[in-house]
Design a protein around this motif. Sequence first.
Motif: not given
Ligand code: CFM
Length: 546
Positions: A195, A199, A232, A276, A278-279, A357-361, A383, A495
């Motif tokens: 994903q 972004h 979220i 965040c 990453r995004s 989790v994802g790219g920052s959490r 990612f 998360l």
């Molecule tokens: Fe940024 Fe996100 Fe995240 Fe993300 Fe996501 Fe998300 Fe996430 Mo799920 S934008 S990188 S692509 S904080 S949807 S709100 S929780 S993977 S850690």
Amino acid sequence: MATASKKKLAQWDPTDIKAELLEKYPPKVARKRAKQIMINEALQNDTPSLTANVRTIPGIITMRGCTYAGCKGVIMGPTRDIVNLVHGPIGCSFYAWLTRRNQTEAGPDGENYMTYCFSTDMQEQDIIFGGEKKLAAAIQEAYDLFHPKSIAVFATCPVGLIGDDIHTVAANMKAKLGDCNVYAFSCEGYKGVSQSAGHHIANNQVFRHLVGQNEVPKEGKYKINLLGEYNIGGDGFEIDRIFKKCGITCISTFSGNSTYDQFTSSHQADLNAVMCHRSINYVADMMETKYGIPWIKVNFIGAKATAKSLRKIAEYFGDKKLIDTVEKVIAEELPEVEAALKEIKPRTEGKTAMMFVGGSRAHHYKELFDELGMKTISAGYEFGHQDDYEGRQVLPNIKIDADSRNIEEIEVEADPTRFKPRKTDKQLKALEKAGYRFKHYAGLAVDMDKNTLVIDDLNQYEAEKLVELMKPDIFCAGIKEKFSIQKLGVPMKQLHSYDSGGPYAGFKGAVNFYHEIDRLVNSRVWGYMKAPWQKNPQLSASYNWE
Ligand code: CFM
């Protein structure tokens, strides 16, 4: 409790764990995966020591999502008054419909398309004969029904395969409608390795078609944008509450509960606060180059992190009144946080957590676990890129591969009339001298303890193996991992969606999170995962013909 956890930690050695994770793989796969599993040294090297943002090996059950998810779902999904129209078969819309828990509040204008699911519902005949006419008709239909200020079109995989020119259709419809900004995103699911590519594609188009379009001046003394906060579970509402209390004007949030007007006015802010990294780091960089808005990294997950981020914003503006208000707000909010910790921390102290989790959490939520006295023994992103792990100083040394080169980098220059440095060189130097860092993110690894495991793109097999070997007190990831982990007798906290809980941001969110984690890690239910007859079989039977 603390001694029990310490004993558990002493039982494993990270090198052994890594070897065990890789043991089952064929040699070629093991070699590739080995580069994505890092035994942490908590250093800030210039050279990346972990490989990230590369293709998942076919056959491995990844936790990742697709490029379309990153563009349509993540960046544009949370905005409420733009019609998000998906060009593709209905499944892509249906599975992206109201599943990310990005909350909205319609506001005085009442415009909110969040609950709708807009799709061109492509059929086989559209795949064969082309879907451009159908797309134009769908844009017209959405316009006639709602008269929105803006319509965004998203490409799904088949659109890229058959070559529908969605950008020309969008431009033609924009010209035809006159008072509706229509633009498209080539965010086919296969475009990138995850994903994350979505972004970047979203950021480019938002910057091209939205940012800077509205010159009606926005009032406010301390004007910021909050980039990379997606509301979220209502996180954004809690952060807004705190900003209001402090007298900070948030011109736009990218993109939790955002509006077309917010995006188009965002170039009027004097600071970009990036949540965040990453995004949304692309937008932050482009806005700095074009309009002269500096950016800083903030984090509103964790009470201490929230206080720190507020102070950072106040320090930037350097105004005594704002600095004092921020201190007053922190002093007002902290007692509730401290009272909750006093009650809960004795029950959570010394316990262990894992987060993927994802790219920052994974990084942001470590702050909350630290506050609870819990140790993050392994963490990683689905990612994230190498800079999200090891800090932006590795950027010049990241090897750009063909998959990344596939995603457009847009050329941005200073706007001839609207570029305006927000601070003089002297002011910037003074801030930097006092330890202030612009345009910087230090990454996850430096905050992780030495000898913990930082793992990129963890998969189903490795997740179960890690839990089995390291037995954390809690595991955090998404819905795909939830039940396989819980079946191993370890509580699992989502998360991404927060398991329908939240908010967890800001001060009130932190208190919410403490209670939630206390309930999860101290519940006795996890000890009853095995039925009594699985532990001690009491009866054995045979068929009567035997
Ligand atoms: Fe940024 Fe996100 Fe995240 Fe993300 Fe996501 Fe998300 Fe996430 Mo799920 S934008 S990188 S692509 S904080 S949807 S709100 S929780 S993977 S850690």
